[in-house]
Scaffold this motif. Structure first.
Motif, mmCIF file in Angstrom:
data_model
loop_
_atom_site.group_PDB
_atom_site.id
_atom_site.type_symbol
_atom_site.label_atom_id
_atom_site.label_comp_id
_atom_site.label_asym_id
_atom_site.label_seq_id
_atom_site.Cartn_x
_atom_site.Cartn_y
_atom_site.Cartn_z
ATOM 1 N N LEU A 55 53.793 50.802 53.327
ATOM 2 C CA LEU A 55 54.401 50.732 51.996
ATOM 3 C C LEU A 55 54.330 49.319 51.419
ATOM 4 C CD1 LEU A 55 56.014 52.015 49.680
ATOM 5 C CD2 LEU A 55 58.098 51.611 51.005
ATOM 6 N N THR A 96 45.019 43.219 43.653
ATOM 7 C CA THR A 96 43.712 43.705 43.226
ATOM 8 C C THR A 96 43.829 44.512 41.930
ATOM 9 O OG1 THR A 96 43.934 45.647 44.659
ATOM 10 C CG2 THR A 96 42.821 43.740 45.563
ATOM 11 N N HIS A 97 44.073 45.788 42.085
ATOM 12 C CA HIS A 97 44.018 46.672 40.934
ATOM 13 C C HIS A 97 45.049 46.310 39.856
ATOM 14 C CE1 HIS A 97 42.512 50.248 39.049
ATOM 15 N NE2 HIS A 97 43.716 50.736 38.900
ATOM 16 N N HIS A 148 46.657 42.269 36.674
ATOM 17 C CA HIS A 148 47.114 41.856 35.342
ATOM 18 C C HIS A 148 48.232 42.730 34.788
ATOM 19 C CE1 HIS A 148 42.783 40.478 35.590
ATOM 20 N NE2 HIS A 148 43.490 39.389 35.588
ATOM 21 N N PHE A 149 48.780 43.522 35.673
ATOM 22 C CA PHE A 149 49.831 44.434 35.243
ATOM 23 C C PHE A 149 51.168 43.699 35.219
ATOM 24 C CE2 PHE A 149 52.684 48.017 35.318
ATOM 25 C CZ PHE A 149 51.988 49.000 34.622
ATOM 26 N N GLN A 150 51.852 43.818 34.086
ATOM 27 C CA GLN A 150 53.139 43.141 33.931
ATOM 28 C C GLN A 150 54.283 44.103 34.233
ATOM 29 O OE1 GLN A 150 53.623 39.912 33.164
ATOM 30 N NE2 GLN A 150 51.395 39.573 33.107
ATOM 31 N N ARG A 163 64.287 47.897 45.125
ATOM 32 C CA ARG A 163 64.863 49.247 45.038
ATOM 33 C C ARG A 163 64.169 50.213 45.984
ATOM 34 N NH1 ARG A 163 68.019 50.623 40.687
ATOM 35 N NH2 ARG A 163 67.424 52.790 40.897
ATOM 36 N N THR A 196 39.916 46.324 37.826
ATOM 37 C CA THR A 196 41.287 46.033 37.421
ATOM 38 C C THR A 196 41.799 47.143 36.519
ATOM 39 O OG1 THR A 196 41.050 43.657 37.620
ATOM 40 C CG2 THR A 196 42.687 44.449 36.047
ATOM 41 N N ALA A 197 43.059 47.471 36.697
ATOM 42 C CA ALA A 197 43.667 48.517 35.893
ATOM 43 C C ALA A 197 43.492 48.219 34.405
ATOM 44 C CB ALA A 197 45.148 48.625 36.229
ATOM 45 N N ARG A 216 45.451 49.367 32.080
ATOM 46 C CA ARG A 216 46.776 49.140 31.509
ATOM 47 C C ARG A 216 47.333 47.818 32.016
ATOM 48 N NH1 ARG A 216 50.340 52.965 33.878
ATOM 49 N NH2 ARG A 216 51.775 53.152 32.143
ATOM 50 N N SER A 217 48.211 47.242 31.222
ATOM 51 C CA SER A 217 48.822 46.018 31.704
ATOM 52 C C SER A 217 50.346 46.073 31.688
ATOM 53 C CB SER A 217 48.317 44.817 30.916
ATOM 54 O OG SER A 217 48.743 44.917 29.586
ATOM 55 N N SER A 218 50.886 47.236 31.345
ATOM 56 C CA SER A 218 52.329 47.419 31.510
ATOM 57 C C SER A 218 52.661 48.900 31.483
ATOM 58 C CB SER A 218 53.123 46.692 30.428
ATOM 59 O OG SER A 218 53.272 47.526 29.303
ATOM 60 N N PHE A 219 53.860 49.240 31.943
ATOM 61 C CA PHE A 219 54.274 50.638 32.014
ATOM 62 C C PHE A 219 54.291 51.307 30.644
ATOM 63 C CE2 PHE A 219 56.513 49.552 36.141
ATOM 64 C CZ PHE A 219 55.650 50.306 36.916
ATOM 65 N N GLU A 279 67.100 53.275 35.636
ATOM 66 C CA GLU A 279 66.333 52.165 36.172
ATOM 67 C C GLU A 279 65.073 52.619 36.902
ATOM 68 O OE1 GLU A 279 68.399 49.542 34.460
ATOM 69 O OE2 GLU A 279 67.129 48.735 36.045
ATOM 70 N N TYR A 280 65.259 53.574 37.735
ATOM 71 C CA TYR A 280 64.167 53.921 38.635
ATOM 72 C C TYR A 280 63.366 55.071 38.057
ATOM 73 C CZ TYR A 280 61.920 53.955 43.191
ATOM 74 O OH TYR A 280 61.022 53.845 44.214
ATOM 75 N N GLU A 314 57.845 54.343 38.296
ATOM 76 C CA GLU A 314 58.116 53.487 39.443
ATOM 77 C C GLU A 314 58.012 54.272 40.742
ATOM 78 O OE1 GLU A 314 61.047 50.543 36.914
ATOM 79 O OE2 GLU A 314 61.709 51.281 38.862
ATOM 80 N N TYR A 358 54.404 54.709 41.435
ATOM 81 C CA TYR A 358 53.867 53.447 41.956
ATOM 82 C C TYR A 358 54.205 53.287 43.439
ATOM 83 C CZ TYR A 358 54.078 48.472 43.116
ATOM 84 O OH TYR A 358 53.966 47.266 43.749
ATOM 85 N N SER A 359 55.415 53.651 43.807
ATOM 86 C CA SER A 359 55.814 53.536 45.206
ATOM 87 C C SER A 359 54.989 54.457 46.095
ATOM 88 C CB SER A 359 57.296 53.876 45.376
ATOM 89 O OG SER A 359 58.075 52.970 44.645
ATOM 90 N N TRP A 398 52.105 55.653 45.483
ATOM 91 C CA TRP A 398 50.744 55.137 45.501
ATOM 92 C C TRP A 398 50.626 53.964 46.484
ATOM 93 C CZ3 TRP A 398 48.118 52.260 40.852
ATOM 94 C CH2 TRP A 398 46.748 52.094 41.130
#
Lengths: 207, 207
Positions: free
Chosen positions: A165, A175-176, A179-181, A190, B115-116, B118-121, B152-153, B157, B160-161, B163
């Motif tokens: 994890l 890597t991937h 540049h993700f914010q 969490r 690189t992804a 997207r750069s943010s959610f 929050e969660y 997210e 992402y976890s 993944w």
DNA sequence: TGTACATCAGTGAACGCGCGTTCACTGATGTAC
DNA sequence: TGTACATCAGTGAACGCGCGTTCACTGATGTAC
């Protein structure tokens, strides 16, 4: 105690200088960007001179990898011992992520080439290795809750999952998702907390 | 419909041959082992001839990366739709791991450079991307249980976890644990199942 | 303390290698009339 | 259908590059008497 001669002192100092320069280059340009010629240039040396201290480029890289591993160990050992077992495990994971974030090149270097010394769960674990520290933290959680694990899903497998994890988080971020914010720190905290709390669930082995 | 001239047919065929040879070399020797000279040698061609089809080596690599991504998508899309949402998510993770195992070089290629987008959610997700497929699977689990997530969660997210977990497993297996013998398939299945079941826990957002 | 010698640290040139890319070219393939 | 021409696919040599490593060497440093 054996006295160091000036010659030896000088030798070790130069060796350290070489490694430091090599590390800087790797940090700046990655492992592929490291060449003995540039390394020598940086410390005002001739490329051939390096062979006085190392027998090959690989030997230099190996030395740096060892340094990186030691540094990583330090990050993990720095986690306070007086936390609750679950919280300690969480902090351990965060320390791993912090190391990866602070020293991406070390992190990549370690995992791109360094193969585990063990080749099965049955083999003895190298004490003081990052994995050993992690395993102990997991063990503490289990023991504190007086859980009995299902025979199948053993301690080591849980440690492996936890490691996967945090490792995945660290890798993706480098890597991937470079540049993700996002507020990764909060998400990581969490998620790891949920994992650690989940360990207390009696049904672990029933899945 | 536009008819393909023999010339075009020949052109596309040669292009495909080049890519296939390049892919074989990468599979055998890794990305670093790929050179235009060897590539040309393999298909009985001169290195300069390749420039008829690609403008640079990078363009060839990029084309292969795209192929790899497409293949990965197929692995994920192959997961049956008629499973329970939780089981489907598990199968999705296993498919990811299977792809990484079957095509390690594609896997590395994808994540070493791509690189992804997207750069943010907040940004829109590319439909059909592996991440989008994953996110939908997670969403299905949450909706089936009629859970309300803590603010929050969020869904993303969690995705992402999940993944990170499978990605870490895939990476470790390819690098550090390359020679480690264990029944990874079983461990992975169990772990992912626990994760998926854990999603049903109402206390998710309370951690 | 001075001297003769051995060891050592470091140099510079060279070896042999493979790389991506460019370019003038040629023979084959397709096209227009 | 035959011919003249344009386009195209592919070649081979060369450019300029940087690489790890070797080796004969030299001047500096240390050692023994």
């Amino acid at each position: 105690m054996i006295k160091e001669t000036p010659r030896q002192r000088r030798y070790f100092k130069t060796k350290a200088t070489i490694l430091q320069a090599a590390q800087e280059i790797i940090t700046e340009k990655g492992l592929d960007g490291l060449s003995l010629r540039e390394l020598a240039r940086r410390i005002d040396y001739s490329p051939s001179g390096l062979y006085e201290y190392f027998n090959s480029k690989d030997e230099i890289v190996a030395a740096i990898r060892a340094e990186g591993l030691e540094l990583m160990r330090n990050y993990l050992k720095r986690v306070p011992a007086d936390l609750s077992p679950a919280e300690r495990l969480v902090q351990m994971g965060l320390a791993y992520l912090e190391f990866a974030q602070d020293h991406p090149e070390y992190f990549r270097l370690i995992f791109s080439h360094l193969t585990a010394s063990r080749s099965s769960f049955n083999q003895k674990i190298d004490e003081g290795s990052p994995y050993h520290l992690l395993l102990q933290a997991v063990r503490a959680v289990i023991e504190a809750e007086e859980l009995t694990l299902g025979e199948e899903y053993s301690l080591q497998e849980i440690a492996y999952s936890f490691w996967s994890l945090v490792h995945g988080m660290a890798m993706l971020r480098q890597t991937h998702l470079r540049h993700f914010q996002a507020d990764f720190e909060r998400i990581h905290r969490r998620t790891l907390r949920i994992f650690a709390e989940g360990l207390k669930n009696k049904q672990l082995s029933a899945a």
